[in-house]
Every structure is written in C-alpha cells, then in structure tokens.
Design a protein around this motif. Structure first.
Motif, short mmCIF file in Angstrom:
data_model
loop_
_atom_site.label_atom_id
_atom_site.label_comp_id
_atom_site.label_asym_id
_atom_site.label_seq_id
_atom_site.Cartn_x
_atom_site.Cartn_y
_atom_site.Cartn_z
N ARG A 82 54.84 -20.35 -96.62
CA ARG A 82 53.87 -19.30 -96.35
C ARG A 82 52.56 -19.58 -97.07
NH1 ARG A 82 51.10 -16.44 -94.24
NH2 ARG A 82 51.01 -14.19 -94.11
N ALA A 83 52.68 -20.06 -98.31
CA ALA A 83 51.48 -20.30 -99.11
C ALA A 83 50.66 -21.45 -98.54
CB ALA A 83 51.87 -20.60 -100.56
N LEU A 84 51.33 -22.50 -98.09
CA LEU A 84 50.63 -23.64 -97.51
C LEU A 84 49.88 -23.23 -96.26
CD1 LEU A 84 53.28 -26.50 -97.81
CD2 LEU A 84 51.14 -26.32 -99.09
N GLY A 85 50.47 -22.28 -95.51
CA GLY A 85 49.91 -21.96 -94.21
C GLY A 85 48.98 -20.77 -94.17
N GLU A 86 48.74 -20.13 -95.29
CA GLU A 86 47.90 -18.93 -95.27
C GLU A 86 46.47 -19.28 -94.88
OE1 GLU A 86 48.20 -15.90 -95.02
OE2 GLU A 86 46.06 -15.47 -95.19
N PHE A 87 45.90 -18.46 -94.02
CA PHE A 87 44.58 -18.76 -93.47
C PHE A 87 43.62 -17.58 -93.56
CE2 PHE A 87 41.41 -20.51 -90.91
CZ PHE A 87 41.11 -19.67 -89.86
N THR A 128 44.56 -31.11 -101.53
CA THR A 128 44.94 -31.00 -102.95
C THR A 128 44.84 -29.56 -103.40
OG1 THR A 128 43.77 -33.10 -103.16
CG2 THR A 128 44.64 -32.12 -105.18
N LEU A 129 43.73 -28.92 -103.04
CA LEU A 129 43.55 -27.52 -103.44
C LEU A 129 44.66 -26.66 -102.89
CD1 LEU A 129 41.74 -25.33 -104.73
CD2 LEU A 129 40.62 -25.10 -102.52
N THR A 130 45.00 -26.88 -101.61
CA THR A 130 46.07 -26.09 -101.00
C THR A 130 47.38 -26.26 -101.76
OG1 THR A 130 45.06 -26.30 -98.82
CG2 THR A 130 47.38 -25.73 -98.88
N VAL A 131 47.71 -27.50 -102.10
CA VAL A 131 48.96 -27.74 -102.82
C VAL A 131 48.93 -27.06 -104.19
CG1 VAL A 131 50.36 -29.52 -103.91
CG2 VAL A 131 49.53 -29.86 -101.60
N GLN A 132 47.81 -27.20 -104.89
CA GLN A 132 47.70 -26.58 -106.22
C GLN A 132 47.85 -25.07 -106.13
OE1 GLN A 132 43.85 -27.97 -107.44
NE2 GLN A 132 44.67 -29.69 -108.59
#
Lengths: 340, 284, 262
Positions: free
Chosen positions: C194-199, C47-51
């Motif tokens: 890119r945003a979903l996958g940033e690590f 959820t945090l990642t999506v937000q």
C-alpha cells in the motif's frame, strides 16, 4: 514492554523531525538556486531554456528545483506553503490567488510583457487526416462529433478553450444569446471532461473522441513525442497568455531567470517546443522551424481573428466571475444543465 | 496447503474473545502509557486532520451541507458511488467466498499461484491499475469492448481494487472449519446444499461481513483508477472526483462537507455490519 | 464448474491486466527498464518511495502492534469506538486525506503548520508529510491482520509465562510474537504494498518537486502525461514487482514453516 514501545515511538518521532530538516525543497534566499512551480506542459519546455540559461553569466552555478502539475493545483500548493521563487502558471487567476494570499506583489503585471512569459493559442486537435473534416468551431456542434475538453471547474486549459469557443460566435457577429446556445450544443457533444489539460490529451490519445480542444503548444509537443494526430488552427481563436511571477521572497538568480525567459533567446527555445514567441520579441526571434507543427516551416500561422481575454472579455478578473463563477457563471450554468 | 496466515476467524477488534479462552483485563500502568502514546500519534495523524475537515465543513453551517446535498451533480455522484459500492460489495461477497472456497477446498496444479494473484490488486498502485484496465477494456482494447467513460467501467475498476478483501477474510475461516461436522451432517443424510446452508455459511458470515465492510469502505473512496476510466463523462462522476472539483473551484467548505458525508456513511456501514455480524454470531 | 467460474473471473479481472503490464514493460526487452533506471530523477523517486514506505511501515508496525495488544488484551472506555475509528482511513479518499493533512500541517494556514515552520520543522511539502500521508492510508492494515489471531490465541500462555516471572518484554518476544508472526508478516507486506503504491494523498501533500519530493507513483503519472508511456509502465512494473516479491517471500516462508511443523 511499554517502556520499549514508548522509547520506540519517541525515536520514530525524532527520526521524522530529522528527516524534516533535510527533505524540504530548497528555495528563497539561496542566491544560487531557483525553485520553479509551474503548470504541467512546462516540464518539457523548460529543459532547453534552463540549459541555455546555465550558459549565461547570470545563470552559472545555478541549480533548479522544479515542480509541475495542473495549474490550479500548483497555485493552491504555493498558497498552502510550498516554497517557490517563481510561479509560471497557465492563467492569470492562478497568480491572482497568490497575490491575495500575500505571496506575490500586487504590481507583478507592471512590466513589458504584462506578467506573461509564454504565449499560445487554442486549436482543434483531430485524428490523423481529419477524417471527420472538422475545420471550424461550427463543425464541433454537428451531430455525431465527439468532443474531449478538460473540466473548467478544475482546469485552466478548459477555461481558455471555452472562452475561445464562446468568442468564436461573438467574433462572427453573434450575440450573447447565440453564443450561449452554441455552447449548449457544444456540451451536448462532449463525451469526456477530464480534470486537466494533460489528462484530456491522454484521453484523446487513448482513443476517445473525434476532437480535442487544447493549447497549440501542447499539440505540437505531443506530436514531437510521437502522438499521431493532426490539429487545425481555426479562423478565430483566443490568445493564451501564461502568467509568470516572482514571489515576494525570491532568489537573485530567479529575477535573472525571469528576464531570460522573456528575452529573445528564451523565447526562441520555447518556440522549439511549440510556444508562440511573445510580441515584444517576435522580430528578434525571427523565423523558426518547429518539428511537430502541422507545417514545420510555418509553425505559427496567423489567426484571422485572434481574441484576447483583456480586450474581448474584460480581463480575467471580470471574465472569471462572469463566465466561471461556481454559482452564477454563464458557462458554469450551461455546463451543469448539460449534465456535467 | 495453507499458504497465507494461520487459521483464525476474522473477528472484529474490540470483541472480547471469550470464545477463545482469552480474557481482557483493565489497563495496567505501562499499558495505559502505551495507549496514551498510541492515541497521541493516532490523533496527530488521523483524528486531528479529520476533525479539521469537520470544522471546515461546519464553518459554512448547515447551509453548506444543504447546498452540497442538493446540487444535482453531487447528488448524482453520491447516488452512483453508493450504488456502485453496494453492487461491488455484493459481488465481492459472493465471488470472494467462491474464490476462497476454490483456494481452500479445490486441488489443481498452479493453485499456489492463485493466492498471489488475489493479492495483486493490493500490490498495484491505483493509477497503474487504471492505466492497465483502460488499455484492455477501453477504446481500442483487444476484446473490442469499450467501457471507458461508462458506468460499467467504474464498476470494473472498483471490483478490481476491492477484490482481495472478502477472499482474505473468508479463507482462513474456511481453512479452520472442522470437517467432522460436515461429515456428520452428510452421514445423517443432509444434502450438500443443506450442509452449505446450515453449517458452512453461518460459520463464514462473520468473515464475509468483515470483508464486506472493508470492501465497501474502499469502494466509496477509490479515486486513482476511477478517475482514469470514468473520464468524467456525463453521469459517471463519483464522490471523490466531485470533492476534487469543489477544492479546485475554491469551495473548500463544500469539499469538506462532502467528505464528512462520505465518512459518516462509511462509519454507519462499519457499525451496521459489525452489529449484524455480532447478532449472527450470537445465534450460534 | 466452480473452478471455471472463479478462474474466469480472476483471469478477466486480474491475470490479464497484470500480463498486459508485463508485456507493455518488456515489449522491447530490457531497454525501457534500463533507460528508466538511468534517469537520475526517476532513481531518486524510487529511492524516496522505498525510504518513505520503509519508514511508514515501521511506524505502522509499532503503532499497529501496540493498538492490537491494547484492543485484544485490555478493557478500557471507548475501546469499541476506537476499533471503529481505526478503519476510518480506509474510507477516506486520497483527495480527503490530502485536504485533511493540509488543513492541519500547511505552513501557511494549517492548525499546526505555521508554528512548526517557525520552529524549523517542515511537514507538508517535505518528506515527513509524505511519510504521514503514507502512514495514514495504510494504518488499519497490520491491525486487521493481527487482532483476529491475537484473539484466537488467547492469553493463557502469556499469563502462565508472567506467573513464572517473565517480564512483559520477554513474554511479548517469546510467547506473543511467535504466535502472531505470520499474521504480522502478512500485515507488514500488505502495508508495504500500500505504501509503495500510494498516489493521490502524497500528490497533494508533497508538492512533488522533481528530484526531491516526487515519489515513484507521481513519476508514473508524469511520464504517462508526457507521452513517455514505456517509461510509465517500467516504473509501474518495478513497484508491482517489489510488492509481489515480498508477498511471494512471505508465502514461501510460511509454507516452509507449515511444512516443518508437519
């Protein structure tokens, strides 16, 4: 058009600020919560201990917020401002950094356990059945043996490993020169030097190397979760003492948690995940059976020669400087000479 | 069938589009306000933090830069990173153009899916890419090949993450290329090779260089997938892992210096490719 | 022949690894996915990642559109320098991004951090920091998609609309936006992926507190290192699936649109 854009930009900045008020980790001051910043292996180990703590008087209605990662990274995060009540890290220098930053009291070691919460030893992890028959430190430098160990410049685990290796030569009567040529030969056999202890374990499990140097508790925990390898307790090893300290500003519950960790109940639960009980409560903890140990009935065989950083290396401050200083460290120089 | 993005040449921003009939004009008041706000955000997000890195590096004086650039491990990592980036960018320039060609000019069932496949490296988090590549091409992989802890392994990881850049830059240009010039050349007796060399390639050069510039920038900064495959074996360290080591060792100034060196190299590469592309375009 | 080379290259590099991810996720059917989604900490991370991704894409959209219009339609001092600087985030490794953001926003020693903390604003080690790190790495993507199209379109229609009395906003909505909408859509999808996958950068800046500031990619690494391999692959699959789904949606919509246009 610019007005809309300006409005939009301001609205977004406002939204960011608002989320800032709700997104930060909760810590310090709120007596019913404990913020733990710990090193990686603790993530699994702390689960049982936290649950048991919750059933004690001091632990009712206490909520935990936890962050786990490589010891150095975590120490640096707290130094950079991450909120925490307790830090529980792999080795002492990672706490010393916080003392120097003014976040931990200088007298954090003045207690019964000298600031230590969990103990383990360095072991040699090998493939199932130990096909290459690695049983001693000397075996590591045999031709054809491939070693995996983490990188001392970024991993706390690595420093324990290397000091144990170095100390094994001294324990057998060798002098510094012999020890250093042993380490040279050691590095010649290293095939991978991952950044952290956990990455080293993953690298080994993924199939690389014949021997992995690791914590005993890490090896036991990995075997508990299904990793298929064995480990050898060598004739000489180093006592791994993981440091824990409360920050200057901490919640009341955190102090009770620290005591619980060090007490017999806490140590028995840590033993279930492979840690060796602290000397102060070994008798109280008594015999434990640990799934995942090479011999679950005798999970913690005595080590013939157990070295400690305090007695054999002059304490971490001196040892860190003498062996691991970025420019002048004895082991650092050998490492770069070996091409790492 | 054009799947993605309408046809357009991949021009660099900032180039006055005189060719296309647009004019750029001086800033109006609302535009200036917009620029101010945008620059404010850009500063808070990018410029000031990067400036802080430069300041940190400069804090150690030239000595820090000298120490970092003469450290044998760092130098080896720098050479390896740049070498790999150049190799992969060249491979991408070629393969990217070929892939775009097949995407645009070829016909076969399932071609539409290929467009999605190209973008998967964008969709995959780097740590996941590293895990998957390691599983297939590392120890115990089904092909029996093991590139873990080797230089080819790092090249593989970087080739994966930079795949889409050139393809996506070239594809729309190729789509919009008017066939009649090619047909005229063919009817005048030009061989296929000549047509490609004299007509098609020059039209694609700006797009290829734009894609190459992005690919190079991404190649030198890749961390997540590389760290997993390289395992920091002897001689396989890259600059991003070296930077991490300096930070972990407490030498933030050196880490900052190394970061500045890499950013400068990236900037130089971007500018160089931009100038090259503009010169090539002017020859038309 | 060309087709064989291209397909072979793509198969070895992309298709086979992706198939492996699918196989690893669904080796036991849906059990590993179900178990993963039953874990509240992982659900929070997702959820945090999506937000964070949505917020970062929204911010980059406003900024990206603005900068694109400014770069293409206007002349100002330092325009070319700005266009070079825009690409800089792509060349910064995650380690550097994390370092840079902490040097400024660390509440302990950053340039602005301490002042922000005393004002009650937490940036580093809180959600805003994660959003900023994500914005940073995805910054150039929308701009690079939109600028060439804007340049190609030319501003004749915009000029015409304005001379006929349309306001700036009307011109933007009715003329500019439709012209760039596919490039914009694609840029948005790329930024989202890119945003979903940033690590890396997020790991440094967030403090990754489980259930609070730990994102999905951090959960992947954590699961992998705790030897819960199937959990790691399940989370990874969800991230890749979300991004690929967006890509497919845009592609399909675009194809339908092109088909309608004839």
């Amino acid at each position: 058009m610019a007005n809309i854009r300006a409005g939009g930009a301001l609205a977004l900045i406002g939204a960011l600020a608002l989320t800032g008020c709700s997104g930060a980790a909760d810590a310090s001051g709120d007596s019913g919560s404990i913020a733990i910043v710990g090193y990686s292996v603790l993530e699994e180990a702390n689960q049982g201990v936290e649950k048991a703590f919750g059933e004690t008087a001091g632990g009712t209605d206490v909520s935990f917020s936890e962050s786990y990662g490589a010891s150095g990274d975590q120490s640096r995060s707290v130094q950079a401002g991450q909120k925490a009540d307790e830090v529980h890290l792999s080795l002492e220098p990672d706490v010393t950094r916080l003392v120097d930053a003014g976040l931990v009291d200088a007298n954090w070691k003045d207690n019964a356990t000298k600031g230590v919460c969990t103990d383990s030893i360095v072991v040699l992890v090998v493939r199932k059945g130990n096909p290459k028959n690695v049983t001693t430190w000397a075996d590591l430098t045999k031709p054809g043996i491939q070693i995996v160990t983490p990188d001392p410049s970024s991993s706390g685990s690595a420093k324990w490993n290397l000091l144990a290796a170095y100390g094994s030569v001294i324990a057998n009567g060798g002098d510094d020169a012999t020890a250093q040529s042993y380490i040279s030969a050691f590095f010649d056999n290293v095939v991978a030097l991952p950044a952290s202890g956990r990455q080293a374990t993953s690298t080994f499990t993924g199939g690389k190397g014949d021997v992995l140097l690791s914590y005993e508790n890490e090896a036991i925990l990995a075997r508990q979760s299904g990793s298929d390898f064995d480990y050898v307790v060598p004739d000489s090893s180093l006592l791994i003492e993981n440091s824990c300290a409360l920050l200057k500003r901490h919640s009341d519950a955190a102090a009770k948690w620290l005591d619980f960790q060090k007490g017999a109940a806490g140590q028995k639960l840590y033993a279930a995940t492979g840690y060796r009980p602290l000397p102060s409560v070994t008798n109280e903890v008594g015999d434990v059976s640990v799934v995942g140990a090479m011999d679950p009935a005798t999970p913690f065989p005595a080590v013939a020669t157990l070295l400690t950083v305090e007695k054999d290396f002059g304490g971490w401050d001196a040892a860190n400087k003498k062996y691991f200083d970025a420019d002048e460290g004895i082991l650092t120089k050998i490492q770069s000479a070996a091409g790492f | 069938m054009v799947l993605l993005a309408s046809a357009r040449p991949a021009t660099r921003p900032g180039r006055t589009s005189s060719r296309n009939g647009g004019r750029s004009r001086p800033l109006t008041r609302p535009a200036a306000l917009g620029l101010g706000i945008a620059m404010g955000w850009f500063s808070l997000l990018v410029l000031i933090p990067l400036a802080a890195v430069v300041v940190k590096a400069a804090g150690g004086g030239w000595g820090t830069f000298r120490d970092v650039l003469t450290d044998p491990g760092t130098l080896a990592a720098l050479r390896f990173t740049l070498g790999t980036a150049v190799i992969v960018t060249l491979v991408n320039a070629v393969m990217g153009t070929l892939i775009a060609w097949v995407l645009v000019r070829d016909r076969f069932p399932g071609k539409a899916l290929l467009g999605i496949v190209i973008d998967i490296p964008f969709a995959m988090p780097t740590v996941v890419a590293g895990l998957v590549l390691l599983a297939l091409y590392g120890n115990g992989g089904p092909l029996g090949v093991d590139v873990s802890g080797t230089r080819p392994g790092v090249v593989l990881a970087i080739a994966f993450v930079t795949l889409p850049f050139v393809v996506r830059a070239v594809q729309p240009v190729l789509t919009s290329l008017e066939r009649d010039v090619e047909e005229a050349a063919a009817s005048l007796g030009a061989s296929r090779t000549t047509t490609v060399r004299r007509i098609i390639l020059p039209a694609l050069i700006p797009a290829i260089t734009a894609g190459a510039s992005l690919s190079f920038a991404r190649a030198i900064s890749e961390y997540g997938s590389v760290v997993l495959i390289s395992m920091n074996a002897r001689g396989v360290g890259v600059v991003s892992t070296e930077t991490y080591r300096y930070i972990e060792g407490g030498n933030t100034a050196a880490a900052a210096a190394l970061a500045v060196v890499l950013l400068v190299i990236a900037l130089v590469a971007t500018v160089a490719l931009d100038v090259l592309q503009r010169r090539a375009a002017r020859r038309d | 022949m060309l087709r064989v080379i291209v397909l072979g290259y793509l198969f070895l590099l992309v298709i086979w690894p992706t198939a492996y991810l699918l196989r690893a996720t669904f080796a036991d059917g849906f059990t590993s996915l179900a178990a993963t989604l039953a874990d509240p900490d992982i659900v929070h991370a997702l959820t945090l990642t999506v937000q964070v991704a949505a917020l970062a894409v929204a911010i980059n959209l406003v900024f990206g559109l603005g900068i694109s219009l400014l770069l293409v339609r206007y002349d100002f001092a330092g325009k070319r320098l700005l266009s070079w600087l825009i690409d800089l985030p792509l060349a910064a490794s995650p380690v550097v991004v994390g370092l840079a953001l902490l040097l400024v926003y660390s509440p302990a020693y950053g340039w602005f951090g301490p002042a922000l903390r005393s004002a009650g604003i937490e940036v580093a080690f809180a959600t805003p920091g994660i959003v900023m790190a994500t914005c940073f790495v995805a910054l150039p993507l929308i701009i690079r998609e939109v600028v060439p199209v804007l340049a190609e379109l030319g501003d004749d229609q915009e000029q015409a609309a304005r001379s006929l009395g349309a306001s700036g906003w009307q011109t933007f909505c009715r003329i500019t936006l439709p012209g760039i909408r596919w490039a914009l859509a694609y840029g948005i999808v790329l930024s989202l992926a890119r945003a979903l996958g940033e690590f890396g950068a997020v790991k440094v800046v967030s403090g990754h507190v489980i259930g609070q500031t730990a994102t999905a990619t951090i959960s992947v690494e954590s699961a992998y290192q705790n030897n819960h391999i199937d959990q790691a692959y399940a989370i990874a699959f969800l991230l890749v699936f979300a991004a690929v789904l967006c890509l497919i949606v845009v592609a399909v919509l675009h194809r339908q649109d092109a088909r309608e246009k004839g």
